[in-house]
Motif scaffolding. Structure first.
Motif, PDB file in Angstrom:
ATOM      1  N   VAL A  17      92.068  44.761  35.208  1.00  0.00           N
ATOM      2  CA  VAL A  17      92.497  44.354  36.536  1.00  0.00           C
ATOM      3  C   VAL A  17      91.270  43.810  37.252  1.00  0.00           C
ATOM      4  CG1 VAL A  17      94.171  45.191  38.194  1.00  0.00           C
ATOM      5  CG2 VAL A  17      93.277  46.752  36.487  1.00  0.00           C
ATOM      6  N   SER A  18      91.423  42.696  37.994  1.00  0.00           N
ATOM      7  CA  SER A  18      90.223  42.279  38.696  1.00  0.00           C
ATOM      8  C   SER A  18      90.497  41.629  40.042  1.00  0.00           C
ATOM      9  CB  SER A  18      89.410  41.351  37.817  1.00  0.00           C
ATOM     10  OG  SER A  18      90.247  40.341  37.330  1.00  0.00           O
ATOM     11  N   PRO A  19      91.099  42.354  41.018  1.00  0.00           N
ATOM     12  CA  PRO A  19      91.178  41.802  42.346  1.00  0.00           C
ATOM     13  C   PRO A  19      89.774  41.728  42.947  1.00  0.00           C
ATOM     14  CG  PRO A  19      92.455  43.853  42.180  1.00  0.00           C
ATOM     15  CD  PRO A  19      91.671  43.705  40.931  1.00  0.00           C
ATOM     16  N   PRO A  69      87.137  50.172  42.277  1.00  0.00           N
ATOM     17  CA  PRO A  69      87.228  50.919  43.532  1.00  0.00           C
ATOM     18  C   PRO A  69      86.959  52.404  43.311  1.00  0.00           C
ATOM     19  CG  PRO A  69      89.395  50.445  42.703  1.00  0.00           C
ATOM     20  CD  PRO A  69      88.439  49.806  41.757  1.00  0.00           C
ATOM     21  N   LEU A  70      86.702  53.075  44.402  1.00  0.00           N
ATOM     22  CA  LEU A  70      86.437  54.505  44.315  1.00  0.00           C
ATOM     23  C   LEU A  70      87.735  55.260  44.092  1.00  0.00           C
ATOM     24  CD1 LEU A  70      84.101  56.593  44.828  1.00  0.00           C
ATOM     25  CD2 LEU A  70      85.066  56.813  47.117  1.00  0.00           C
ATOM     26  N   LEU A  71      88.755  54.790  44.809  1.00  0.00           N
ATOM     27  CA  LEU A  71      89.996  55.559  44.860  1.00  0.00           C
ATOM     28  C   LEU A  71      91.186  54.676  44.456  1.00  0.00           C
ATOM     29  CD1 LEU A  71      90.420  58.448  45.941  1.00  0.00           C
ATOM     30  CD2 LEU A  71      90.998  57.458  48.142  1.00  0.00           C
ATOM     31  N   SER A  72      92.031  55.184  43.568  1.00  0.00           N
ATOM     32  CA  SER A  72      93.271  54.469  43.226  1.00  0.00           C
ATOM     33  C   SER A  72      94.442  55.332  43.669  1.00  0.00           C
ATOM     34  CB  SER A  72      93.387  54.261  41.723  1.00  0.00           C
ATOM     35  OG  SER A  72      92.329  53.500  41.246  1.00  0.00           O
ATOM     36  N   THR A  78      87.501  55.568  52.562  1.00  0.00           N
ATOM     37  CA  THR A  78      86.688  54.505  51.949  1.00  0.00           C
ATOM     38  C   THR A  78      87.413  53.166  52.078  1.00  0.00           C
ATOM     39  OG1 THR A  78      85.779  53.691  49.863  1.00  0.00           O
ATOM     40  CG2 THR A  78      87.709  55.067  49.677  1.00  0.00           C
ATOM     41  N   GLU A  79      86.626  52.087  52.078  1.00  0.00           N
ATOM     42  CA  GLU A  79      87.233  50.750  52.065  1.00  0.00           C
ATOM     43  C   GLU A  79      87.544  50.353  50.622  1.00  0.00           C
ATOM     44  OE1 GLU A  79      88.173  48.533  54.357  1.00  0.00           O
ATOM     45  OE2 GLU A  79      87.496  49.571  56.164  1.00  0.00           O
ATOM     46  N   GLU A  80      86.890  51.067  49.711  1.00  0.00           N
ATOM     47  CA  GLU A  80      87.043  50.710  48.294  1.00  0.00           C
ATOM     48  C   GLU A  80      88.199  51.480  47.682  1.00  0.00           C
ATOM     49  OE1 GLU A  80      83.364  51.328  46.155  1.00  0.00           O
ATOM     50  OE2 GLU A  80      82.344  50.928  48.053  1.00  0.00           O
ATOM     51  N   GLY A 118      90.092  53.406  39.612  1.00  0.00           N
ATOM     52  CA  GLY A 118      89.288  54.236  40.515  1.00  0.00           C
ATOM     53  C   GLY A 118      88.595  55.407  39.832  1.00  0.00           C
ATOM     54  N   GLN A 119      87.560  55.892  40.499  1.00  0.00           N
ATOM     55  CA  GLN A 119      86.878  57.088  39.999  1.00  0.00           C
ATOM     56  C   GLN A 119      87.764  58.319  40.184  1.00  0.00           C
ATOM     57  OE1 GLN A 119      84.143  57.533  38.161  1.00  0.00           O
ATOM     58  NE2 GLN A 119      84.445  55.317  38.067  1.00  0.00           N
ATOM     59  N   ALA A 120      88.657  58.210  41.175  1.00  0.00           N
ATOM     60  CA  ALA A 120      89.649  59.269  41.364  1.00  0.00           C
ATOM     61  C   ALA A 120      90.996  58.595  41.591  1.00  0.00           C
ATOM     62  CB  ALA A 120      89.296  60.111  42.573  1.00  0.00           C
TER      63      ALA A 120
END
Ligand code: UDP
Ligand code: MG
Length: 339
Positions: free
Chosen positions: A7-9, A14-17, A44-46, A98-100
């Motif tokens: 995926v590459s928006p 991102p940090l969070l999904s 987060t914004e990410e 995301g990382q989480a």
């Protein structure tokens, strides 16, 4: 690593999904995003929000497209048909970067504001943070009792007890996500899978809200088969039980046989007994069919697993690019015809 490239928006992961399974939730999605975005921005914004349209019959797909247009951090998938919530969650985990990852229902029964608390716990070092419902007021008395019973039976039969009140509303660290993705089983009983993978877990209490629009798609019949799925995928106790039952029945037959043998030797042959004969034949025939049925259930599940069909079929993508490694050619295409 390849899953990070599918995926590459934005180039950065991102940090969070946020993963949202959605089945006929067109009316709830805009309300959810109105509450979700501000709660996420505070953390987060990410972030990315992945909505999985599980073969909805309403405008859910159009809603996902609209959300993606408005905010590219919202993206999603449409399944080719309804595969069920558990599979929708699996697809979400497959595509999340995301990382989480946080799994949340689309019907606003899970308050998005709690996600901040989940993240707080995650930053403290917990790898699984689950929402623990403190109130089942939205459920009927029958559903409440059945669910309590299910938890008891599952704890007794399975190797890993389920924490009571814990559902799919939870945060999973990347490590837990990878562990869950490694389990390719078709009969996915997520609650059991979460418990099975382990990691450092903690519950965060939350109150279950009323469904914003629409009705729950889990009627009693579906809940029953879901519970049965849960038990059969995590325990062989229903199979072993028949050894004990068979043993007890044989022992009883031996006692009854000894009793009649002694009585016949002492008092001679006693002809009446038609009713008891019929009842016992019917009873034992019933028991045998029941045990065969249980074995059949397990065989059916083995059959479903050995077919190795893909878990889901994606019909449409909204902001999620196809993974080139995603396409598994059928085995026969490896050997082209030679004529
Ligand atoms: N859901 C789904 N596929 C289904 C049924 C439900 O993706 O076949 C989603 C639904 O859109 C919702 C979540 O799973 O976001 C929970 O479903 P529901 O509210 O019907 O269940 P309940 O809250 O009663 O357990
Ligand atoms: Mg619901």
């Amino acid at each position: 690593m390849s899953l990070f490239f599918n995926v590459s928006p934005s180039p950065k992961a991102p940090l969070l999904s946020i993963i949202i399974p959605a089945y006929n939730e067109a009316r709830n999605l805009p309300m959810l995003s109105d509450r979700l975005t501000p709660s996420l921005v505070e953390i987060t914004e990410e972030f990315e929000v992945i909505i999985i349209n599980d073969g909805s019959a309403d405008e859910t797909a159009a809603q996902i497209a609209a959300l993606h247009q408005h905010d590219p951090r919202y993206c999603g998938l449409s399944f080719s048909r309804n595969f069920g919530k558990e599979i929708a969650i699996a697809a979400g985990l497959d595509h999340a970067r995301g990382q989480a990852c946080v799994i949340i229902d689309a019907d606003l029964q899970h308050p998005p504001e709690i996600i901040a608390k989940f993240v707080e716990k995650w930053r403290e070092g917990y790898q699984v943070v689950y929402g623990q419902r403190i109130d089942r007021a939205t459920d009927s008395a029958v559903r409440k009792t059945l669910s309590e019973w299910f938890y008891k039976v599952f704890s007794m039969a399975g190797e890993t007890p389920l924490p009571p009140g814990a559902g799919d509303f939870r945060l999973l660290d990347r490590k837990a996500v990878q562990a869950l993705r490694a389990m390719g089983e078709r009969a996915r009983f997520s609650k059991g899978l979460y418990a099975w993978v382990g990691f450092r877990c903690i519950g965060v209490p939350f109150e279950v809200a009323e469904r914003a629009h629409g009705v729950s798609s889990f009627n009693l019949h579906r809940l029953f088969s879901f519970a049965f799925d849960g038990i059969t995928s995590f325990s062989t106790l229903p199979l072993k039980l028949w050894i004990y039952i068979g043993f007890i029945i044989s022992f009883m037959a031996f006692l009854t046989g000894s009793f009649y043998l002694t009585r016949t030797l002492l008092f001679g042959v006693d002809v009446p007994g038609y009713a008891s004969l019929i009842v016992s034949i019917m009873f034992f025939a019933g028991m045998q069919l029941l045990s065969l049925g249980i074995i059949g259930e397990y065989i059916g599940r083995i059959f479903a697993e050995v077919k190795r069909r893909p878990l889901y079929i994606i019909g449409e993508r909204f902001g999620i690019e196809a993974d080139p490694n995603d396409v598994t050619p059928p085995p026969f295409s490896k050997t082209p015809p030679t004529h």
